[in-house]
Design a protein around this motif. Structure first.
Motif, PDB file in Angstrom:
ATOM      1  N   GLU A 427       0.837  -1.205   0.000  1.00  0.00           N
ATOM      2  CA  GLU A 427       0.000   0.000   0.000  1.00  0.00           C
ATOM      3  C   GLU A 427       0.875   1.259   0.000  1.00  0.00           C
ATOM      4  O   GLU A 427       0.600   2.215  -0.728  1.00  0.00           O
ATOM      5  CB  GLU A 427      -0.914   0.008   1.228  1.00  0.00           C
ATOM      6  CG  GLU A 427      -2.030  -1.041   1.215  1.00  0.00           C
ATOM      7  CD  GLU A 427      -1.531  -2.433   1.590  1.00  0.00           C
ATOM      8  OE1 GLU A 427      -2.243  -3.413   1.312  1.00  0.00           O
ATOM      9  OE2 GLU A 427      -0.406  -2.525   2.150  1.00  0.00           O
ATOM     10  N   GLN A 428       1.923   1.204   0.805  1.00  0.00           N
ATOM     11  CA  GLN A 428       2.840   2.355   0.837  1.00  0.00           C
ATOM     12  C   GLN A 428       3.512   2.544  -0.521  1.00  0.00           C
ATOM     13  O   GLN A 428       3.696   3.674  -0.981  1.00  0.00           O
ATOM     14  CB  GLN A 428       3.903   2.133   1.922  1.00  0.00           C
ATOM     15  CG  GLN A 428       3.378   2.243   3.341  1.00  0.00           C
ATOM     16  CD  GLN A 428       4.467   1.917   4.368  1.00  0.00           C
ATOM     17  OE1 GLN A 428       5.424   1.203   4.061  1.00  0.00           O
ATOM     18  NE2 GLN A 428       4.302   2.430   5.579  1.00  0.00           N
ATOM     19  N   GLU A 431       1.027   4.073  -3.006  1.00  0.00           N
ATOM     20  CA  GLU A 431       0.835   5.491  -2.696  1.00  0.00           C
ATOM     21  C   GLU A 431       2.046   6.309  -3.118  1.00  0.00           C
ATOM     22  O   GLU A 431       1.925   7.424  -3.656  1.00  0.00           O
ATOM     23  CB  GLU A 431       0.583   5.648  -1.199  1.00  0.00           C
ATOM     24  CG  GLU A 431       0.311   7.087  -0.776  1.00  0.00           C
ATOM     25  CD  GLU A 431       0.091   7.203   0.731  1.00  0.00           C
ATOM     26  OE1 GLU A 431       0.037   8.329   1.229  1.00  0.00           O
ATOM     27  OE2 GLU A 431       0.004   6.145   1.395  1.00  0.00           O
TER      28      GLU A 431
END
Length: 520
Positions: A427-428, A431
Motif C-alpha cells: 500500500e505504501q 501510494e
C-alpha cells in the motif's frame, strides 16, 4: 603447506601462509631471486630450485672451495684437465641420462618379472609421464624412444624421426621442466625461477597446470615478472616485492588481495609500471580514448577498463589501497549527460569528466581545430568559423532529439533519488508511486532543456553545444575534413596523434585544450 616467508620490512613477527602455491612478482632487480634463495636455505633438503633457462646451458660459475696454497697455475691446470677428461653436462643433459638409466632399469626388471608372470603389464616410467604431457603441449610432434636415446618426430606415425638434441630450446625446456618436477622427492618445496621464459603464451599456462596436476603433493613458489602468468595461478597466493636490502636481508613486500572492483592482474600490471595511473573507458586499443589519452598524459600509465562504471569502481578501489602502492591514480569517464552534481561527486573521487558530450568532441575543440588547420597551412580562423557554423546547423536540426535524450536522463536520475527505500508494504509503495508524478514535472524539465539548447543555437554558443551534443557523426558531418583537405575522420585523428608524438609547440596547444576541457 605452511610456508614461512623471508623477513618483511616493518614486520614484528614472521609471516606464514597456508598454501600450495605462491607467486612472487616484481620488476627486474627487486629481489625475487634472493627471495627464492632465502627459501632454499631456510627449507634445506625439502626445497629444490628449478630454473629452465639455466638448465639448458652449462653453468661455468659453480663455486668450488680453493685452498690458500693453490696458485693460479694449478687452478688453470685443473680446469683444463676437467674440460678434457670430465666434460661438464647441463642440467638438461643430466636429466636425460638419469631418465634413460631409470628406463633401462625398469625394462630389465620388467623382463625378469615377466618370466614369472607373462601377463604382467609394463610399468609406467617417468619418461612415459613426461611424454604424455609433452605431446599434449606439442600436439603436432611426438617423442620416439629408441635404444639409448630419445628422438623427435612429427605427429604422423610414418614420419622420420631425429635426435632430441635437435629440439628447439622451447621443446627442450618443456621436457626438462616436466622431468625436473617429476624427479623431485615427495612433498617438495619447488622454487621455480622465471617459469614463463622461452614459452609461448599459448602453452605456458597449460604446461604449469599439467605439472601441478601431475605433482599435487608439491608446493610451488614461482619467481616471475610476467603479469599474465601470475594471474593464471588462481589457487596461489601472490606477493609483490618492491625492493630488497641485501645488507639486512629484509624485503619490502605485500600480499596482493583480489576483489571484484580490482582484479589482481590489473593491480600487478600497474605496480610493475611504477607510474601514476589513469583509468579510462574502452577496451579496444584502436579506440579514440586509448590512442589519445596516453599522449595527453605521457607521465601516466593509461589503463582502459571497459565501461564507465568499471572505471569508477577501479579508481575508487585503487585509491583505497594507496597506503600499499603510494601511486597517484585518476579516472576519466564520458560525460553521458551527467548532471553537475554527479560531475562534482566524481571529481571528489579523482574521476574527471570532459566538458564535451562525446570523446570525439575533444577533436572538435576550437584550439584543436585551429592547430590542425595551421599545420595544414590553412587559415585557422576561417576553418574554425566554417566548422562552427556547420555544427550549429547540425545541432539545430537535431535539437528535438537531443532535448529528449537529456530530459530522459534527468527524469531517470530523479526517479532513482525519489523512490523511498524505507517502504515496507504494498500500500505504501502504491501510494508512493502515485505521488512521484507530483514531484517530477516532466513538462518543466523538457521546456527548460529546450530553452537552454535553443539559446545555444541563437547565440552561437559553440563550446556549450560540444558539451551537450551527443552525435558521433558530428565530425564528418561538420565537413571539417573537407575544409582542411583531409580525406576522412581517421586521417584527421592520425594527424592529431602525430602532432602529439612530436611533442612540440602544436602538441602543447592540443594537450592544453584537452586538459582544460577535463578541468585539469
Amino acid at each position: 603447506m605452511e610456508l614461512t616467508l623471508p623477513k618483511k620490512l616493518n614486520a614484528s613477527q614472521p609471516i606464514t601462509l597456508e598454501t600450495k602455491g605462491l607467486v612472487v612478482i616484481g620488476v627486474n632487480g627487486a629481489g625475487k631471486s634472493s627471495f627464492g634463495k632465502c627459501l632454499l636455505d631456510q627449507y634445506g633438503s625439502l626445497a629444490k630450485k628449478i630454473s629452465g633457462i639455466h638448465a639448458l646451458f652449462i653453468n661455468n660459475n659453480v663455486e668450488e672451495p680453493i685452498s690458500e696454497e693453490e696458485n693460479e697455475f694449478s687452478r688453470l691446470q685443473s680446469m683444463i684437465t676437467e674440460r678434457l677428461f670430465m666434460p661438464r653436462l647441463s642440467e638438461y643433459e643430466k636429466l636425460i641420462l638419469h631418465l634413460q638409466s631409470e628406463e633401462f632399469e625398469a625394462a630389465v626388471n620388467y623382463k625378469e618379472a615377466c618370466k614369472v608372470n607373462p601377463d604382467l603389464l609394463p610399468p609406467v616410467t617417468k619418461i612415459d609421464r613426461i611424454q604424455s604431457i609433452w605431446e599434449k603441449i606439442f600436439p603436432h610432434n611426438r617423442l620416439v624412444r629408441k635404444s639409448g636415446f630419445i628422438e623427435l618426430a612429427s605427429g604422423s606415425r610414418d614420419s622420420d624421426s631425429y635426435k632430441a638434441e635437435r629440439m628447439s630450446d622451447g621443446e627442450k625446456l618443456v621436457f626438462y621442466l616436466i622431468g625436473a618436477v617429476l624427479c623431485t622427492p615427495l612433498n617438495s618445496l619447488l622454487i621455480i625461477e622465471e617459469p614463463e621464459t622461452l614459452l609461448h603464451n599459448s602453452i605456458k599456462n597449460l604446461l604449469w597446470d599439467e605439472i601441478e596436476a601431475m605433482r599435487p603433493d608439491c608446493t610451488y613458489v614461482y619467481l616471475t615478472h610476467d603479469i599474465d602468468f601470475a594471474a593464471s595461478r588462481p589457487d596461489s597466493k601472490r606477493i609483490w616485492i618492491r625492493s630488497y636490502d641485501a645488507d639486512t636481508r629484509i624485503w619490502d613486500y605485500e600480499l596482493i588481495e583480489s576483489n571484484e572492483s580490482f582484479p589482481e592482474e590489473v593491480y600487478m600490471e600497474i605496480l610493475g609500471s611504477r607510474k601514476p595511473i589513469l583509468f579510462i573507458e574502452g577496451t579496444d586499443t584502436n579506440s579514440i580514448d586509448s590512442r589519445l589519452y596516453p599522449l595527453i598524459f605521457p607521465d601516466y600509465m593509461v589503463k582502459p577498463m571497459g565501461g564507465c562504471q568499471k572505471v569508477i569502481e577501479t579508481t575508487k578501489a585503487f585509491g583505497q589501497l594507496k597506503d600499499f602502492h603510494n601511486l597517484e591514480s585518476k579516472g576519466i569517464v564520458d560525460r553521458d549527460r551527467r548532471t553537475q552534481g554527479e560531475i562534482t561527486y566524481l571529481r571528489e573521487q579523482h574521476i574527471f569528466v570532459p566538458n564535451v558530450a562525446e570523446v570525439e568532441n575533444l577533436l572538435m575543440l576550437e584550439e584543436v581545430i585551429k592547430t590542425v588547420a595551421h599545420r595544414l597551412m590553412k587559415d585557422p580562423e576561417n576553418v574554425f568559423n566554417q566548422v562552427k557554423e556547420n555544427v550549429i546547423k547540425l545541432f539545430e536540426k537535431d535539437l528535438e532529439s537531443q532535448v529528449i535524450l537529456h530530459a530522459k536522463h534527468l527524469v531517470r536520475k530523479k526517479l532513482e533519488t525519489t523512490v523511498d527505500r524505507k517502504i515496507t508494504t504494498v500500500e505504501q509503495l502504491a501510494e508512493h508511486v502515485e505521488g512521484i508524478q507530483q514531484n517530477i514535472h516532466v513538462q518543466d524539465i523538457y521546456t527548460n532543456i529546450k530553452n537552454e539548447f535553443s539559446l545555444y543555437v541563437e547565440t552561437g554558443d559553440y563550446k556549450n553545444i560540444l558539451r551537450v551534443y551527443n552525435q558521433k557523426g558530428m565530425l564528418p558531418q561538420s565537413r571539417l575534413c573537407n575544409i582542411c583537405g583531409i580525406s576522412n575522420k581517421e586521417s584527421y585523428l592520425n594527424l592529431i596523434i602525430s602532432i602529439l608524438k612530436e611533442n612540440k609547440e602544436d602538441a602543447d596547444a592540443i594537450r592544453s585544450a584537452i586538459k582544460e576541457s577535463l578541468g585539469i
